[in-house]
Design an enzyme around this catalytic site. Structure first.
Site, PDB file in Angstrom:
ATOM      1  N   SER A  40       0.778  -1.241   0.000  1.00 13.34           N
ATOM      2  CA  SER A  40       0.000   0.000   0.000  1.00 13.34           C
ATOM      3  C   SER A  40       0.811   1.293   0.000  1.00 13.34           C
ATOM      4  O   SER A  40       0.442   2.248  -0.677  1.00 13.34           O
ATOM      5  CB  SER A  40      -0.950   0.011   1.189  1.00 13.34           C
ATOM      6  OG  SER A  40      -0.247  -0.190   2.401  1.00 13.34           O
ATOM      7  N   ASP A 239      -3.986   5.687  11.339  1.00 11.50           N
ATOM      8  CA  ASP A 239      -4.037   4.223  11.367  1.00 11.50           C
ATOM      9  C   ASP A 239      -2.698   3.614  11.776  1.00 11.50           C
ATOM     10  O   ASP A 239      -2.599   2.411  12.008  1.00 11.50           O
ATOM     11  CB  ASP A 239      -4.514   3.653  10.017  1.00 11.50           C
ATOM     12  CG  ASP A 239      -3.561   3.958   8.860  1.00 11.50           C
ATOM     13  OD1 ASP A 239      -2.456   4.467   9.107  1.00 11.50           O
ATOM     14  OD2 ASP A 239      -3.931   3.678   7.705  1.00 11.50           O
ATOM     15  N   HIS A 242      -0.069   3.835   7.386  1.00 14.02           N
ATOM     16  CA  HIS A 242       0.162   4.448   6.091  1.00 14.02           C
ATOM     17  C   HIS A 242       0.829   5.812   6.207  1.00 14.02           C
ATOM     18  O   HIS A 242       0.513   6.599   7.091  1.00 14.02           O
ATOM     19  CB  HIS A 242      -1.170   4.571   5.334  1.00 14.02           C
ATOM     20  CG  HIS A 242      -1.727   3.236   4.958  1.00 14.02           C
ATOM     21  ND1 HIS A 242      -2.981   2.821   5.317  1.00 14.02           N
ATOM     22  CD2 HIS A 242      -1.167   2.218   4.285  1.00 14.02           C
ATOM     23  CE1 HIS A 242      -3.180   1.591   4.853  1.00 14.02           C
ATOM     24  NE2 HIS A 242      -2.099   1.208   4.226  1.00 14.02           N
TER      25      HIS A 242
END
Ligand SMILES: *[C@@H]1O[C@H](CO)[C@@H](O)[C@H](O)[C@H]1NC(C)=O
Length: 327
Positions: A40, A239, A242
């Site tokens: 990601s 989070d 990221h």
């Protein structure tokens, strides 16, 4: 509105001056190809909250006519964020390091030629999902080969940012080094490019508790032409996983004239003596000092550039002077 008008004027102008090329809007093809792969944080989650893009596009990620991307249909187009929108299709993609990297390379090396980015990263993937013969691996090789074939451009490097999903199980973490080395050697063999340069990012974060084990594997990798960029200490989203879209840090000169970059960052650390406990979130200020680089050549520049593009908090090569103020 004004922007739209400007575009229309430019578009009309382009058609007027080159009516015969109207069906092939791209008149440039890349000279230098960079493959973007991993999970990601390479696909880009900057500026994405609650699966919504907020539209943040940092200045260094703006499009340029000299930066192209290979889209999902294997055609070159002018690159713009989110670079992985049609590749990592099941997730909301935001800003990643690809365009910042390309812009910075061109900034340093204006005569470098057109850059072609080949996005291949898919969120939530483990290193074994990239093993030779897997769908992801085959797709990576196919896209890299197409990128090279279409126009004879040269693959200069792979930018690899992966491993967050390998921090969940002890087995994955323990096997990470071996799997990563195998992945790199297979890829070099299959692309007939035995010395292909790899920029890999050492994790800043992970989904599980084995972050340090995966980082150790990454930092201890024993293959030539692998440059490791440490992302530890970079700004993370709430989070904790990221990277954010901003966080370039402020650049200043100190009294001796050396460049200093200050970043307010959130770091994940286990305090000394408590390495087995889950890392705590700490606010830290990281200062790195860099002396003016000598001219070490284009690829060394690219390495320096990749480092900045991914906003690393520490220098990977021992020759740089590091000033790390800790907390
Ligand atoms: C997206 O999800 C579909 C359905 O689960 C799956 O078949 C496909 O492989 C996924 N694509 C990617 C790029 O992850």
């Amino acid at each position: 509105m004004r922007l739209t008008l400007l575009w229309l004027v430019l578009l009309a102008w382009a058609y007027l001056v080159s009516p015969s090329e109207a069906t092939t809007p791209l008149q440039v093809l890349p000279d230098n190809i960079f493959i973007l792969a991993g999970q990601s944080n390479m696909a880009g989650r900057g500026g994405v909250t609650h699966k919504m893009r907020d539209g943040t596009i940092p200045l260094e990620c703006q499009p340029s006519p000299s930066i192209l991307r290979l889209n999902a249909d294997l055609a070159w187009e002018v690159a713009h964020e989110p670079l992985h929108a049609d590749i990592d299709v099941n997730r909301t993609c935001g800003v990643g390091p690809g365009l910042a990297f390309a812009n910075a390379v061109l900034d340093k090396e204006p005569g470098f030629g057109v850059v072609g980015l080949v996005p291949c990263a898919i969120g939530g993937t483990r290193i074994r999902d990239w093993a030779r013969g897997s769908r992801l691996y085959n797709e990576l090789v196919r896209r890299a080969e197409t990128a090279r074939e279409v126009d004879g451009g040269r693959i200069r490097a792979i930018l690899w940012y992966q491993g967050e999903s390998d921090t969940v199980s002890r087995e994955d973490a323990e096997l990470y080094k071996q799997r990563l080395e195998k992945f790199i050697s297979n890829l070099r063999a299959d692309l007939q490019s035995p010395t292909l340069l790899i920029f890999q990012v050492a994790l800043a974060s992970g989904q599980g508790r084995y972050i340090e084990q995966v980082r150790e594997a990454q930092l201890g990798i024993n293959l030539p032409n692998v440059i490791t960029i440490d992302a530890k200490g970079l700004p993370l989203q709430p989070d904790g996983l990221h990277l954010t879209a901003e966080g370039a840090g402020s650049e200043e000169r100190n009294e001796e004239g050396a460049k200093e970059i200050k970043e307010e960052t959130v770091d994940f650390r286990s305090p000394a003596g408590h390495e087995n406990e889950p890392p705590k979130r700490e606010k830290v200020e990281v200062i790195h000092r860099t002396d003016e680089d000598e001219d070490p050549g284009i690829l060394a520049h690219a390495a320096a550039t990749a480092r900045n593009a991914i906003r690393c908090a520490r220098h990977a090569d021992a020759s740089s002077k590091i000033g790390n103020s800790g907390k």
